[in-house]
Design a protein around this motif. Structure first.
Motif, mmCIF file in Angstrom:
data_model
loop_
_atom_site.group_PDB
_atom_site.id
_atom_site.type_symbol
_atom_site.label_atom_id
_atom_site.label_comp_id
_atom_site.label_asym_id
_atom_site.label_seq_id
_atom_site.Cartn_x
_atom_site.Cartn_y
_atom_site.Cartn_z
ATOM 1 N N TYR A 29 0.822 -1.205 0.000
ATOM 2 C CA TYR A 29 0.000 0.000 0.000
ATOM 3 C C TYR A 29 0.856 1.254 0.000
ATOM 4 O O TYR A 29 0.510 2.243 -0.638
ATOM 5 N N LYS A 30 1.991 1.203 0.660
ATOM 6 C CA LYS A 30 2.931 2.329 0.588
ATOM 7 C C LYS A 30 3.470 2.429 -0.831
ATOM 8 O O LYS A 30 3.600 3.525 -1.385
ATOM 9 N N GLN A 31 3.764 1.295 -1.425
ATOM 10 C CA GLN A 31 4.303 1.258 -2.777
ATOM 11 C C GLN A 31 3.317 1.845 -3.792
ATOM 12 O O GLN A 31 3.727 2.484 -4.759
ATOM 13 N N LEU A 32 2.029 1.645 -3.570
ATOM 14 C CA LEU A 32 1.021 2.193 -4.487
ATOM 15 C C LEU A 32 1.126 3.704 -4.615
ATOM 16 O O LEU A 32 0.857 4.265 -5.673
ATOM 17 N N PHE A 33 1.500 4.347 -3.531
ATOM 18 C CA PHE A 33 1.549 5.802 -3.532
ATOM 19 C C PHE A 33 2.949 6.352 -3.783
ATOM 20 O O PHE A 33 3.104 7.548 -4.007
ATOM 21 N N THR A 34 3.974 5.502 -3.741
ATOM 22 C CA THR A 34 5.338 5.975 -3.970
ATOM 23 C C THR A 34 5.892 5.557 -5.325
ATOM 24 O O THR A 34 6.710 6.268 -5.896
ATOM 25 N N ASP A 35 5.481 4.430 -5.855
ATOM 26 C CA ASP A 35 5.934 3.973 -7.163
ATOM 27 C C ASP A 35 5.208 4.787 -8.239
ATOM 28 O O ASP A 35 3.972 4.851 -8.262
ATOM 29 N N LYS A 36 5.960 5.405 -9.131
ATOM 30 C CA LYS A 36 5.383 6.321 -10.120
ATOM 31 C C LYS A 36 4.356 5.636 -11.020
ATOM 32 O O LYS A 36 3.283 6.184 -11.269
ATOM 33 N N ILE A 37 4.659 4.448 -11.510
ATOM 34 C CA ILE A 37 3.745 3.748 -12.423
ATOM 35 C C ILE A 37 2.450 3.372 -11.712
ATOM 36 O O ILE A 37 1.353 3.600 -12.234
ATOM 37 N N LEU A 38 2.561 2.822 -10.509
ATOM 38 C CA LEU A 38 1.354 2.434 -9.767
ATOM 39 C C LEU A 38 0.541 3.661 -9.370
ATOM 40 O O LEU A 38 -0.693 3.651 -9.455
ATOM 41 N N ARG A 39 1.221 4.716 -8.940
ATOM 42 C CA ARG A 39 0.525 5.958 -8.558
ATOM 43 C C ARG A 39 -0.210 6.548 -9.762
ATOM 44 O O ARG A 39 -1.352 7.003 -9.636
ATOM 45 N N ASN A 40 0.422 6.523 -10.931
ATOM 46 C CA ASN A 40 -0.244 7.034 -12.135
ATOM 47 C C ASN A 40 -1.493 6.228 -12.467
ATOM 48 O O ASN A 40 -2.508 6.794 -12.877
ATOM 49 N N LYS A 41 -1.422 4.907 -12.311
ATOM 50 C CA LYS A 41 -2.610 4.067 -12.539
ATOM 51 C C LYS A 41 -3.724 4.439 -11.565
ATOM 52 O O LYS A 41 -4.892 4.537 -11.946
ATOM 53 N N LEU A 42 -3.352 4.645 -10.288
ATOM 54 C CA LEU A 42 -4.346 5.052 -9.291
ATOM 55 C C LEU A 42 -5.002 6.373 -9.674
ATOM 56 O O LEU A 42 -6.224 6.532 -9.570
ATOM 57 N N VAL A 43 -4.191 7.336 -10.102
ATOM 58 C CA VAL A 43 -4.709 8.652 -10.477
ATOM 59 C C VAL A 43 -5.683 8.530 -11.644
ATOM 60 O O VAL A 43 -6.751 9.159 -11.637
ATOM 61 N N VAL A 44 -5.350 7.719 -12.624
ATOM 62 C CA VAL A 44 -6.241 7.539 -13.774
ATOM 63 C C VAL A 44 -7.551 6.888 -13.336
ATOM 64 O O VAL A 44 -8.637 7.327 -13.728
ATOM 65 N N ILE A 45 -7.465 5.846 -12.524
ATOM 66 C CA ILE A 45 -8.669 5.155 -12.055
ATOM 67 C C ILE A 45 -9.573 6.117 -11.287
ATOM 68 O O ILE A 45 -10.771 6.227 -11.565
ATOM 69 N N VAL A 46 -9.005 6.835 -10.326
ATOM 70 C CA VAL A 46 -9.801 7.766 -9.521
ATOM 71 C C VAL A 46 -10.338 8.899 -10.394
ATOM 72 O O VAL A 46 -11.485 9.327 -10.231
ATOM 73 N N SER A 47 -9.558 9.366 -11.351
ATOM 74 C CA SER A 47 -10.006 10.442 -12.242
ATOM 75 C C SER A 47 -11.221 10.031 -13.058
ATOM 76 O O SER A 47 -12.130 10.840 -13.280
ATOM 77 N N ILE A 48 -11.250 8.790 -13.522
ATOM 78 C CA ILE A 48 -12.417 8.310 -14.273
ATOM 79 C C ILE A 48 -13.658 8.330 -13.388
ATOM 80 O O ILE A 48 -14.745 8.730 -13.819
ATOM 81 N N TYR A 49 -13.504 7.944 -12.133
ATOM 82 C CA TYR A 49 -14.635 8.005 -11.204
ATOM 83 C C TYR A 49 -15.031 9.452 -10.902
ATOM 84 O O TYR A 49 -16.221 9.745 -10.762
ATOM 85 N N VAL A 50 -14.079 10.363 -10.801
ATOM 86 C CA VAL A 50 -14.387 11.784 -10.573
ATOM 87 C C VAL A 50 -15.203 12.329 -11.741
ATOM 88 O O VAL A 50 -16.220 13.007 -11.543
ATOM 89 N N ILE A 51 -14.758 12.034 -12.959
ATOM 90 C CA ILE A 51 -15.491 12.489 -14.145
ATOM 91 C C ILE A 51 -16.912 11.922 -14.144
ATOM 92 O O ILE A 51 -17.880 12.635 -14.437
#
Length: 183
Positions: A29-51
């Motif tokens: 879970y720490k890695q999800l927010f510190t690893d650039k590739i995983l963090r970018n995937k999270l941002v895209v997923i959450v952004s789709i839900y925001v839209i």
């Protein structure tokens, strides 16, 4: 540490996790927010839900007047309240198909270990669903906010968490099936 993953050709393969260890001091879970590739995937997923949340909220906000007649009488407020409830239930339910579609994309595109894929999908759709529901609910509730209806986001907190957990289960399950059984 060997982790079974899907390779670009769709065949089962093994990839040695180099610099992406989930053992020891760095948790997934720490890695999800510190690893650039995983963090970018999270941002895209959450952004789709925001839209999606903004779209549902704004569409509902602008059409409530059409269904309620636009006047301030009690009948209009009741019809407006019913429409808000329908839109709220729709918002809660639409998270599952979005989670499954995103899980399929993440499972195919993220060339990381299974646990990283499942965690990215699960956390992403969990957070995304919470944000989507909150945004849509606040926008829709603001439309009937001047009515004598007591609408409180806090009273929906536990049901929102449970719904988001169900959505995360659907997303992780779709990732699992895609990774282990393909499409």
């Amino acid at each position: 540490m060997d982790d079974e993953i899907q390779t670009d050709g769709g065949e089962q393969g093994h990839q040695r996790s180099v610099n992406h260890s989930i053992d020891g001091s760095e948790g997934i879970y720490k890695q999800l927010f510190t690893d650039k590739i995983l963090r970018n995937k999270l941002v895209v997923i959450v952004s789709i839900y925001v839209i999606t949340g903004l779209s549902i909220g704004l569409a509902g906000f602008t059409t409530i007047d059409a269904f309620s007649g636009g006047s301030g009488n009690l009948g209009s407020q009741i019809i407006g309240g019913i429409f808000v409830m329908i839109a709220t239930v729709f918002t809660a339910l639409i998270g599952v198909p979005i989670a499954i579609m995103l899980a399929l994309r993440v499972s195919d595109s993220l060339q990381r270990s299974n646990i990283e894929t499942y965690a990215t999908t699960g956390v992403g759709v969990f957070l995304g669903h919470l944000v989507m529901f909150s945004i849509a609910f606040v926008i829709l509730a603001s439309k009937i906010g001047n009515a004598s209806v007591d609408v409180d986001l806090i009273s929906f907190f536990i049901p929102m968490l449970l719904a988001a957990a169900g959505v995360a289960f659907a997303g992780v399950s779709a990732s699992y099936l895609t990774r282990h059984h393909g499409l």
